[in-house]
Design an enzyme around this catalytic site. Structure first.
Site, mmCIF file in Angstrom:
data_model
loop_
_atom_site.group_PDB
_atom_site.id
_atom_site.type_symbol
_atom_site.label_atom_id
_atom_site.label_comp_id
_atom_site.label_asym_id
_atom_site.label_seq_id
_atom_site.Cartn_x
_atom_site.Cartn_y
_atom_site.Cartn_z
ATOM 1 N N SER A 93 -24.092 81.377 -68.707
ATOM 2 C CA SER A 93 -24.830 80.464 -67.830
ATOM 3 C C SER A 93 -24.172 80.279 -66.471
ATOM 4 O O SER A 93 -24.733 79.599 -65.615
ATOM 5 C CB SER A 93 -24.998 79.098 -68.509
ATOM 6 O OG SER A 93 -23.744 78.499 -68.727
ATOM 7 N N LYS A 121 -25.557 68.983 -69.233
ATOM 8 C CA LYS A 121 -25.094 69.479 -67.928
ATOM 9 C C LYS A 121 -25.561 68.571 -66.797
ATOM 10 O O LYS A 121 -24.802 68.296 -65.856
ATOM 11 C CB LYS A 121 -25.600 70.904 -67.716
ATOM 12 C CG LYS A 121 -24.945 71.935 -68.637
ATOM 13 C CD LYS A 121 -25.534 73.326 -68.440
ATOM 14 C CE LYS A 121 -24.841 74.335 -69.368
ATOM 15 N NZ LYS A 121 -25.422 75.688 -69.224
#
Length: 807
Positions: free
Chosen positions: A699, A742
């Site tokens: 990611s 996140k």
């Protein structure tokens, strides 16, 4: 004369004392009374007594100072240290003290001789010792041929008895045969029989000589039969007797004696008790059959056998398990909602799931319990949630920590063939709970291990399957136990370590980190009252302002959960408590300035503005077990020849993402305004700080490509922007996981804008509404869109670097 010679002399004196005529000895009608414990003294008998009680010593002293006469009466309860008149028998013996010997411990040994039977008429003194007026009692009955016949038969029986008892001397037979008075004969024989206190007292109290002889004959016959039985048993087991069988032999003897006495087998009561417990336990049919078989085995196994203990322990486990004991569920949904809201702030998804379960239980009573798995960072309230669910439902709560368990037997138990075997922890906890429908919280299920002793995670497959656990078989019990009524709740920090088959059996509910507003509310409702109480502060002594709490949250903690926040609040309370004990009793308000004063230098600060003004620095987003975090990615170039260096403890996947990012930048060099041959004379170095922390995953691909493009285009990345996403060589942005964590981690770090893959737009539904309103989200599908939004227009637009200032 030596001690053994003295004892032998006294023994002979005791035997031949019955031939002495004591009728001429005058006995007063008022005597000091000496209570006897477990001893009855007959007329003419000489008996040694050890005197240690204070009142008894006073009786002996007074008697020695006078005519040496005293009355001896047996106590009904030998354990009574200070008997009163009601605790003594109604008849005793007048006696005289023949000898007295004092010992160093102030106790006294006396030798007394019984003179005649007495009956206390009236106790005229109670302290410091008993004194009574007594009536002298004489034997009743005239001599007759029948009496002589009974006496002769009894003398013969006693001779036989003496020959069978090794500790009685043969001279005793001669003495008995030479005494003509039947009363004296009965007293001599009774004084040498090892019979109960009650029987001896009955013989002493019987004045009619004929009746006394008949009673004594019956007792003698019984004692002879017991001796003969003992000899018979001894001869039967002699061939089997060995050193290891000695205890077994003694128990067999005792059992046979008790049987002849009609007292029964003491094990009978134990077996009857087990039988009653089996009936009360309401075992299922299969378990009942096994229990009946084991109970029958227990009946025939000798108590001294090791197998006896094994079977008895097994039966104890069977009868003490809650086979048919259940607690009533509280299915009042408003009540449950109130309890959950009282204990936990927010967590609406979990609360809704619990209320749904209660609603289904109202409609379908026999529904199987769900297997819930709470997954989230440490300190987010997973374990306390289980306790709240149990309280809301009115169920017993059992917490079972699985961290570090490596032995399958911890779950399924040990087989009974092993020494010290026990059931598994599931069955043990059910016994502790005392009901078959508690809430069992399996804490830290992701920390299970596996080694040569088996795989506990595999053993849990049956436990956590509602379709199978109604016939769960523990290795120790070896009979099915219904676990379908148990509500299992598991907790984990990570899902990845949980084996897929086990994960598939659980309904996973994720708990992300708390927002700043959540932490503020939880601190107000739960953490502050708890810490104020634990630190003993008076009400109103400490007040927390909102800016003070926010300052603690932002600058002294950086976590998804609440544990460090609670520790810091506890530190503030302790410092106020210390000041209070030192005399500063005015209330303290904790604002931002006071926090800095009490907690010292800030531990965390926003690094974004300090580190992101230069080209080549991008901010990525990472998911960790502790919640979301921001991650700086730095790139630099130097003269060289096509070298690419990657540092920062990167994993293989992240290294491949860096290679893909470089390939993308090289393939788009002309479109990005970079010289196509830039890599021919350059070395590139990509570094992710915090090098001691391992980092991996795809990611960060978008952030890596953005960092390289920023460096080579000499355009800095916007300082308030963070990004996440996986890239392909064609520049496509692929979706990633952990969006909620996140986003919350970026918010904690001060980021205001986030670039997300377009296909992750749906995941924003899990992000709290206040956070979505506060932050800006840009959804992209290609790297071209990423660079368009992420890079400043040109290098000149970047703010100048601040020069370092000397303090």
């Amino acid at each position: 004369m030596s001690a053994p010679e003295q004892d032998e002399s006294e023994a002979k004196q005791r035997f031949f004392a019955f031939e002495e005529d004591l009728s001429d000895i005058s006995v007063p009608t008022e005597l000091a009374v000496l209570p006897l414990r477990g001893v009855v003294i007959f007329p003419s008998a000489i008996v040694p007594l050890l005197i240690s009680r204070g009142s008894s010593l006073r009786v002996v002293e007074e008697s020695l100072a006078g005519d040496r006469m005293l009355g001896v009466v047996a106590q009904k309860n030998p354990e009574d240290e200070s008997p009163d008149v009601s605790g003594l028998y109604s008849r005793g013996t007048a006696a005289r003290i023949l000898k007295m010997l004092k010992y160093p411990d102030n106790s006294v040994r006396i030798l007394v001789q019984g003179l005649r039977r007495i009956e206390p008429i009236e106790y005229i003194q109670n302290t410091p010792f008993l004194r009574a007026r007594v009536r002298h009692l004489s034997d009743l009955g005239e001599p007759s041929k029948d009496l002589e016949a009974i006496q002769a038969h009894m003398v013969n029986q006693f001779a036989k008895f003496v020959s069978m008892v090794p500790f009685l001397p043969d001279e005793l037979q001669v003495v008995v045969m030479n005494i003509k008075d039947p009363g004296k004969v009965s007293d001599l024989i009774a004084s040498n029989l090892n019979i109960s206190l009650e029987e001896k007292q009955e013989l002493l109290s019987t004045l009619e000589v004929r009746l006394r002889l008949e009673k004594l004959t019956t007792i003698l016959n019984r004692e002879i039969e017991l001796l003969e039985l003992g000899q018979k048993i001894q001869s039967q087991v002699q061939t089997e007797l060995s050193k290891n069988q000695k205890e077994f032999y003694l128990r067999q003897q005792m059992r046979a004696i008790q049987k002849e006495l009609g007292e029964g087998d003491p094990r009978g009561a134990e077996l009857d008790d087990l039988r009653q417990k089996l009936d009360d336990a309401q075992l299922p049919t299969e378990a009942r059959k096994v229990a009946e078989t084991e109970l029958e085995r227990l009946r025939i196994i000798p108590p001294e056998s090791a197998e006896h203990t094994v079977v008895r322990t097994y039966l104890d486990w069977l009868v003490n398990l809650p086979w048919a004991i259940s607690t009533d569920d509280n299915l009042d949904i408003p009540h449950a909602r109130g309890v959950l809201d009282e204990d936990h702030y927010d967590l609406e998804k979990i609360k809704d799931r619990i209320l749904e379960y209660l609603a289904v239980r109202q409609l379908k009573k026999d529904s199987k319990g769900p297997i819930l798995c709470f997954v989230g960072p440490p300190g987010t309230g997973k374990t306390s949630l289980g306790r709240s669910i149990a309280r809301a439902m009115g169920r017993k709560f059992i917490r079972m920590s699985l961290g570090g368990i490596r032995d399958e037997a911890e779950i399924r138990g040990h087989r009974r063939t092993y020494i010290g075997s026990l059931p598994g922890r599931i069955i043990q906890n059910l016994k502790t709970a005392g009901s078959n429908n508690p809430l069992i919280m399996l804490d830290e299920i992701d920390k299970l291990g596996a080694d040569f002793r088996g795989d506990p995670a595999s053993a849990l497959l049956e436990v956590l399957d509602p379709e199978q656990n109604n016939t769960f078989v523990d290795h120790y019990l070896d009979v099915p136990f219904d676990l379908s009524k148990v509500m299992f709740v598991t907790t984990a920090n990570l899902l990845d370590p949980i084996p897929p088959p086990l994960r598939d059996r659980m309904e996973v509910i994720e708990l992300a980190g708390y927002t700043e507003e959540d932490k503020l509310q939880i601190a107000r409702r739960h953490l502050i009252p708890k810490q104020v109480k634990e630190n003993g502060l008076p009400d109103g002594q400490i007040q927390f302002a909102d800016d003070g709490l926010i300052h603690v949250i932002r600058h002294y903690t950086r976590e998804a959960g609440l544990r460090n926040l609670e520790r810091e609040i506890g530190t503030l309370c302790r410092k106020v408590a210390r000041a209070y004990t030192e005399g500063k009793t005015e209330p303290t308000t904790i604002d931002a300035a006071k926090v800095h004063e009490l907690l010292g230098v800030e531990r965390f600060f926003a690094e974004i503005t300090e580190r992101s003004h230069e080209p080549g620095v991008a901010i990525g987003l990472a998911w960790t077990p502790m919640g979301g975090e921001i991650m700086f990615i730095e790139s630099t170039k130097m003269t060289g020849k096509k070298g690419l260096t990657l540092t920062g403890h990167l994993g293989d996947v992240m290294k491949e993402s860096a290679q893909a990012a470089l390939s993308y930048v090289r393939s788009r060099a002309e479109r990005l305004g970079i010289s196509p041959d830039f890599f021919d004379n350059l070395d590139l170095h990509i570094h992710v700080p915090a090098g001691a922390v391992p980092k991996d995953g795809p990611s960060a691909g978008v952030a890596l490509a953005t960092s390289l493009a920023s460096l080579l285009m000499a355009r800095p990345v916007r300082p308030d922007l963070a990004m996440t996403g996986e890239i392909t060589l064609r520049g496509k942005v692929l979706p990633i996981g952990g969006v909620k964590e996140k986003v919350l981690g970026a918010r904690r770090a001060g980021v205001t804008t986030i670039l997300l893959p377009k296909r992750n737009e749906k995941d924003l539904e899990d992000v709290p509404q206040p956070v979505r309103q506060e932050m800006r989200f840009i959804f992209v599908e290609t790297m071209d869109e990423v660079l368009e939004h992420a890079l400043e227009q040109d290098a000149a637009a970047a703010p100048p670097r601040r020069a370092a200032q000397a303090s």
